[in-house]
Every structure is written in C-alpha cells, then in structure tokens.
Write a protein that holds these residues in place. Structure first.
Motif, PDB file in Angstrom:
ATOM      1  N   ARG A  56      -0.986 -16.972   0.058  1.00  0.00           N
ATOM      2  CA  ARG A  56      -1.263 -15.708   0.743  1.00  0.00           C
ATOM      3  C   ARG A  56      -0.240 -15.447   1.843  1.00  0.00           C
ATOM      4  O   ARG A  56       0.216 -14.305   2.019  1.00  0.00           O
ATOM      5  CB  ARG A  56      -2.674 -15.748   1.323  1.00  0.00           C
ATOM      6  CG  ARG A  56      -3.082 -14.468   2.059  1.00  0.00           C
ATOM      7  CD  ARG A  56      -4.560 -14.481   2.393  1.00  0.00           C
ATOM      8  NE  ARG A  56      -4.952 -13.309   3.158  1.00  0.00           N
ATOM      9  CZ  ARG A  56      -4.932 -13.250   4.490  1.00  0.00           C
ATOM     10  NH1 ARG A  56      -4.555 -14.313   5.199  1.00  0.00           N
ATOM     11  NH2 ARG A  56      -5.287 -12.132   5.112  1.00  0.00           N
ATOM     12  N   LEU A  92      -3.966  -7.723  -2.368  1.00  0.00           N
ATOM     13  CA  LEU A  92      -4.799  -7.387  -1.219  1.00  0.00           C
ATOM     14  C   LEU A  92      -6.262  -7.341  -1.641  1.00  0.00           C
ATOM     15  O   LEU A  92      -6.587  -6.937  -2.750  1.00  0.00           O
ATOM     16  CB  LEU A  92      -4.394  -6.023  -0.651  1.00  0.00           C
ATOM     17  CG  LEU A  92      -2.963  -5.879  -0.108  1.00  0.00           C
ATOM     18  CD1 LEU A  92      -2.755  -4.463   0.422  1.00  0.00           C
ATOM     19  CD2 LEU A  92      -2.668  -6.911   0.967  1.00  0.00           C
ATOM     20  N   THR A  93      -7.153  -7.773  -0.756  1.00  0.00           N
ATOM     21  CA  THR A  93      -8.575  -7.677  -1.029  1.00  0.00           C
ATOM     22  C   THR A  93      -9.027  -6.231  -0.804  1.00  0.00           C
ATOM     23  O   THR A  93      -8.344  -5.450  -0.122  1.00  0.00           O
ATOM     24  CB  THR A  93      -9.380  -8.597  -0.099  1.00  0.00           C
ATOM     25  OG1 THR A  93      -9.299  -8.078   1.243  1.00  0.00           O
ATOM     26  CG2 THR A  93      -8.833 -10.020  -0.123  1.00  0.00           C
ATOM     27  N   GLU A 127      -9.032  -5.483   2.848  1.00  0.00           N
ATOM     28  CA  GLU A 127      -7.687  -5.323   3.399  1.00  0.00           C
ATOM     29  C   GLU A 127      -7.098  -3.961   3.032  1.00  0.00           C
ATOM     30  O   GLU A 127      -6.378  -3.347   3.824  1.00  0.00           O
ATOM     31  CB  GLU A 127      -6.781  -6.446   2.901  1.00  0.00           C
ATOM     32  CG  GLU A 127      -7.123  -7.801   3.500  1.00  0.00           C
ATOM     33  CD  GLU A 127      -6.378  -8.952   2.830  1.00  0.00           C
ATOM     34  OE1 GLU A 127      -6.304 -10.040   3.432  1.00  0.00           O
ATOM     35  OE2 GLU A 127      -5.892  -8.764   1.694  1.00  0.00           O
ATOM     36  N   VAL A 128      -7.412  -3.487   1.825  1.00  0.00           N
ATOM     37  CA  VAL A 128      -6.937  -2.172   1.411  1.00  0.00           C
ATOM     38  C   VAL A 128      -7.501  -1.090   2.333  1.00  0.00           C
ATOM     39  O   VAL A 128      -6.786  -0.160   2.730  1.00  0.00           O
ATOM     40  CB  VAL A 128      -7.331  -1.876  -0.060  1.00  0.00           C
ATOM     41  CG1 VAL A 128      -7.058  -0.418  -0.419  1.00  0.00           C
ATOM     42  CG2 VAL A 128      -6.565  -2.793  -1.006  1.00  0.00           C
ATOM     43  N   PHE A 162      -5.654  -1.168   5.563  1.00  0.00           N
ATOM     44  CA  PHE A 162      -4.300  -0.681   5.334  1.00  0.00           C
ATOM     45  C   PHE A 162      -4.267   0.847   5.270  1.00  0.00           C
ATOM     46  O   PHE A 162      -3.433   1.493   5.929  1.00  0.00           O
ATOM     47  CB  PHE A 162      -3.773  -1.284   4.030  1.00  0.00           C
ATOM     48  CG  PHE A 162      -2.412  -0.812   3.604  1.00  0.00           C
ATOM     49  CD1 PHE A 162      -1.310  -0.999   4.428  1.00  0.00           C
ATOM     50  CD2 PHE A 162      -2.228  -0.195   2.376  1.00  0.00           C
ATOM     51  CE1 PHE A 162      -0.042  -0.570   4.037  1.00  0.00           C
ATOM     52  CE2 PHE A 162      -0.975   0.232   1.965  1.00  0.00           C
ATOM     53  CZ  PHE A 162       0.125   0.044   2.805  1.00  0.00           C
ATOM     54  N   THR A 200      -1.753  -2.868  -5.255  1.00  0.00           N
ATOM     55  CA  THR A 200      -2.027  -3.966  -4.323  1.00  0.00           C
ATOM     56  C   THR A 200      -1.389  -5.269  -4.773  1.00  0.00           C
ATOM     57  O   THR A 200      -1.498  -6.288  -4.102  1.00  0.00           O
ATOM     58  CB  THR A 200      -3.546  -4.181  -4.184  1.00  0.00           C
ATOM     59  OG1 THR A 200      -4.092  -4.578  -5.446  1.00  0.00           O
ATOM     60  CG2 THR A 200      -4.227  -2.909  -3.712  1.00  0.00           C
ATOM     61  N   TYR A 201      -0.701  -5.236  -5.932  1.00  0.00           N
ATOM     62  CA  TYR A 201      -0.013  -6.412  -6.460  1.00  0.00           C
ATOM     63  C   TYR A 201       1.054  -5.908  -7.425  1.00  0.00           C
ATOM     64  O   TYR A 201       0.844  -4.913  -8.121  1.00  0.00           O
ATOM     65  CB  TYR A 201      -1.002  -7.340  -7.182  1.00  0.00           C
ATOM     66  CG  TYR A 201      -0.444  -8.698  -7.534  1.00  0.00           C
ATOM     67  CD1 TYR A 201      -0.341  -9.692  -6.567  1.00  0.00           C
ATOM     68  CD2 TYR A 201      -0.036  -8.981  -8.827  1.00  0.00           C
ATOM     69  CE1 TYR A 201       0.160 -10.946  -6.880  1.00  0.00           C
ATOM     70  CE2 TYR A 201       0.457 -10.240  -9.156  1.00  0.00           C
ATOM     71  CZ  TYR A 201       0.558 -11.215  -8.173  1.00  0.00           C
ATOM     72  OH  TYR A 201       1.058 -12.451  -8.488  1.00  0.00           O
ATOM     73  N   ARG A 251       3.009  -7.158   1.536  1.00  0.00           N
ATOM     74  CA  ARG A 251       1.855  -8.061   1.682  1.00  0.00           C
ATOM     75  C   ARG A 251       2.124  -9.200   2.649  1.00  0.00           C
ATOM     76  O   ARG A 251       1.234  -9.621   3.395  1.00  0.00           O
ATOM     77  CB  ARG A 251       1.462  -8.600   0.301  1.00  0.00           C
ATOM     78  CG  ARG A 251       0.979  -7.516  -0.663  1.00  0.00           C
ATOM     79  CD  ARG A 251       0.442  -8.101  -1.953  1.00  0.00           C
ATOM     80  NE  ARG A 251       1.425  -8.901  -2.652  1.00  0.00           N
ATOM     81  CZ  ARG A 251       2.337  -8.412  -3.487  1.00  0.00           C
ATOM     82  NH1 ARG A 251       2.396  -7.104  -3.708  1.00  0.00           N
ATOM     83  NH2 ARG A 251       3.194  -9.205  -4.102  1.00  0.00           N
ATOM     84  N   VAL A 308      -0.485  -9.520   5.838  1.00  0.00           N
ATOM     85  CA  VAL A 308      -1.469 -10.591   6.033  1.00  0.00           C
ATOM     86  C   VAL A 308      -1.383 -11.170   7.447  1.00  0.00           C
ATOM     87  O   VAL A 308      -2.405 -11.614   8.002  1.00  0.00           O
ATOM     88  CB  VAL A 308      -1.322 -11.711   4.983  1.00  0.00           C
ATOM     89  CG1 VAL A 308      -1.624 -11.183   3.598  1.00  0.00           C
ATOM     90  CG2 VAL A 308       0.037 -12.374   5.031  1.00  0.00           C
TER      91      VAL A 308
END
Length: 389
Positions: free
Chosen positions: A191, A198-199, A202-203, A206, A281-282, A307, A311
C-alpha cells in the motif's frame, strides 16, 4: 476495448501486416460486432471466419509473442515463421505488442482497429447507451472504476481496513491460485508503494478533497465489491447518488447479459467512456483502455489518482494529524493538476533502462494513442483533429 485474435492465418508476410486473418474465437462475436470489424478492416486485412479447405490440415505453428519486444523481434523472429508454416496460431498476444518506433502505417492500422473497427455488438451498444442516458438524467456524472473486488485484492495482497478473517481468506486464494507467481506479499509495504486500489472510503475522501459536491452522480464500474454493500456505506453517505448497472436497469433488462462477465464489463466500459469524468482506482487493463479511448475521443477528463501520495495523506487523516478540509484539499488538488488526461505525447522508455526493461517501461499504445492517431497542423496539439486514416 483491447481484443486478442485467437487465430491468425497468413499466406504471405509483408510490411508487418497480416493479409489473411481467421477468427476462431467464439467469445469475440458474443461481445463485439464481428461483421463491422471485418468490413472496417477490409482494405488492410482480409479476415475470414474459417480456414480455407486447403489449409485445414496444414501444420500449425503456435507462437506466444514475447512480451515487451521491439520491432526487430517482429521483423526477424516472427517474420521467419512464414518460411516454415502456412498457419500460425498467435496465442496470448494481448498487451505484448511493441508500442513505439513502428512504421506509421502499422500505427494507423492500430488506430482503425481499436477505435473504428472494434465496436460492441449492437445489443450491448444499445444497453450501454440506455445506461448512459439514465445516468445523464441525474446530471453530469463521474464513472468510478472501483477495483475493490475479491480477486484483485487477493492478487495484489492488499488488506487495508479489512478484518483478520478477510485478510486470511485473500491470502488463501492467492496461495491456491497456481498461475499467480507472487505469494508472499507485505500488505503494508504494498500500500505504501501505491500498489493497492483505493478503498471505497478513500475514494470518498479523495472526491471531497477535489471539490466534488455531495450531489455529484457517481457510476460504479466494477464487479462485486469485497465485503458487500456495507463496505460502500461511507462512500454512499458522502455521495448518495451512487449508481451501477443493477440500479439503473431492471432485472429483465439485464437478464441477457447477467451470466456473461465480458458483456457486463462491456456495459461498464461504455458508461465509463461516455462519462463526464472517469476515475480509475487502480491501473488495470480496462482502466487503461478507457483512458486511451477517452484521449482519442478528444481528451475527455480522466483523473488518475496518485495512490502513493494519497495513502500518506489518508494515513495522516486516520492518525488525526490532518483533518479533512482546506489543507487536505489544497494538497490533493496540487498533486493532481497534471493527472487529468490533458493532451501529451505517449511516454517513451525510462532513461537508463535497457533490453526488455526498456520496452516494458514504455507507455502502452492503447493507454495513449497519441501522436499516432492525431493529425498535426500548426502545433502538436493545437488545431488538431483525431483520425484513423
């Protein structure tokens, strides 16, 4: 959306272009408009559905293209195959093709294949456009490619904010999936390096830091979220207009697609490409393909979360050393000023790298098809038009 042709059949090789390609991939026509694909490329590649009678018993060469190779590999090693075989099966060629320093005609052919010839099957297109229209009824919307799915978390070794039981389940999946090479992963280190999606929580942080109001409609492009609907509670509380295929369409409308994962993903792809803003997110294959498609369609805004930087900020919020508000917002906005899909030339290899690592470090063509798919008039990106001819 990137596609792999399962069987390539050629009776000659010239200028790196196959002049006869045979489909033997039952899944292709389930997702894409096969007739349109064949007719669109007719002037460049002759595509047939079955091998000619005289070639049905011919010895077939099977070739797994070597990943991250330059043009010399195709001009020498691949071209030499035609001296020995009339039929060659190209196995697993996806994401393995050269990106740069190829003849302009080849790159233009890629543009035509990706953005003109490759269209979804009519019923998928129709359903996708219906979903887009229903999202637009809520206003300008953001499409979130939320990769918080069981297989992705197991593969990446990411367990942040999960229970011990969930972390053990993911570890067991990874250890028992034989084709995944990496088994021992430190989730904290993973991480910290920015290698985790992102969880949902977290989104939400953000999006708020970027200044999107709670009334912003969000479309969730993803498979089943690990942990179920409860894992979406924090994001839902921040952004109540949280939609997906299942909320926008009835069970009857989705019934033809529900048992076909590729078709369901295609629907998400359409809604994501047509969104006002796309945020992955990825950086998986679909996210990259959508980014490239949106660049081709006029540099539609795509915000790529940093990311690794995020974090560190999220951890400060968790520890109470930073609060959500103006300070966090300023930091997040500054970090992402140049990560919003603005026009730029495709990135070449990282300086100092050699061999396979050099080609591997190049930005993929389907992530950023510029400048090959762009006509220049006065300056690189001013007064320009997107083309496939």
């Amino acid at each position: 959306m990137p596609c792999t042709l399962c069987v390539c059949v050629c009776n000659s090789y010239q200028f790196d272009i196959f002049n006869l390609v045979c489909f033997n991939c039952s899944n292709f026509s389930n997702v894409f408009d096969e007739d349109h694909f064949i007719s669109s490329l007719a002037n460049d590649v002759k595509i047939i559905r079955k091998l000619p009678m005289e070639l049905t018993t011919a010895t077939r060469g099977v070739k797994h293209f070597r990943s991250w190779s330059g043009i010399d590999y195709y001009q020498e090693e691949i071209a030499s195959l035609w001296e020995e075989y009339q039929v060659i099966r190209a196995a697993k060629s996806d994401s393995r093709l050269a990106n740069n320093n190829l003849p302009p005609d080849i790159q233009k052919l890629r543009c035509r294949a990706c953005y003109e010839a490759l269209q979804f099957a009519p019923r998928i297109e129709a359903m996708g456009k219906l979903l887009v229209d229903r999202m637009r009824s809520y206003g300008r919307y953001i499409a979130l490619h939320l990769r918080f799915e069981k297989d992705m978390l197991a593969f990446s070794g990411c367990t942040h904010n999960l229970s011990l039981e969930e972390a053990e389940e993911l570890k067991s999946i990874r250890e028992n999936t034989t084709w995944w090479k990496v088994k021992d992963i430190d989730p904290v280190e993973q991480r910290a390096k920015g290698y985790c999606p992102l969880t949902p929580k977290e989104v939400g942080i953000f999006l708020g830091a970027l200044g999107f109001p709670s009334s912003t409609p969000l479309y969730i492009a993803s498979g089943e979220i690990y942990g179920g609907e409860s894992r979406m509670d924090d994001l839902q509380s921040r952004y109540p207009l949280l939609m997906n295929k299942e909320k926008l369409a009835s069970v009857e409308e989705l019934q033809p697609f529900i048992n076909h994962a590729s078709q369901m993903a295609a629907l998400d792809y359409i809604v994501s490409v047509e969104s006002d803003i796309f945020i992955p997110t990825y950086s998986g294959n679909m996210a990259r393909a959508v980014e490239g498609h949106r660049r081709f369609m006029g540099h539609r805004k795509t915000i790529l979360p940093d990311r690794k930087a995020l974090v560190r900020l999220f951890d400060k919020v968790d520890r109470g050393t930073m609060k959500e508000g103006r300070n966090l917002s300023n930091r997040v906005i500054e970090i992402h000023k140049r990560r919003q899909g603005s026009p730029r030339k495709r990135k070449g290899p990282i300086s100092g790298t050699k061999g396979t690592d050099r080609f591997r470090s190049e930005e993929a063509f389907y992530v950023n098809p510029l400048p090959d798919c762009l006509c220049r008039k006065e300056s690189p990106f001013m007064n320009a038009s997107l083309v496939t001819n």
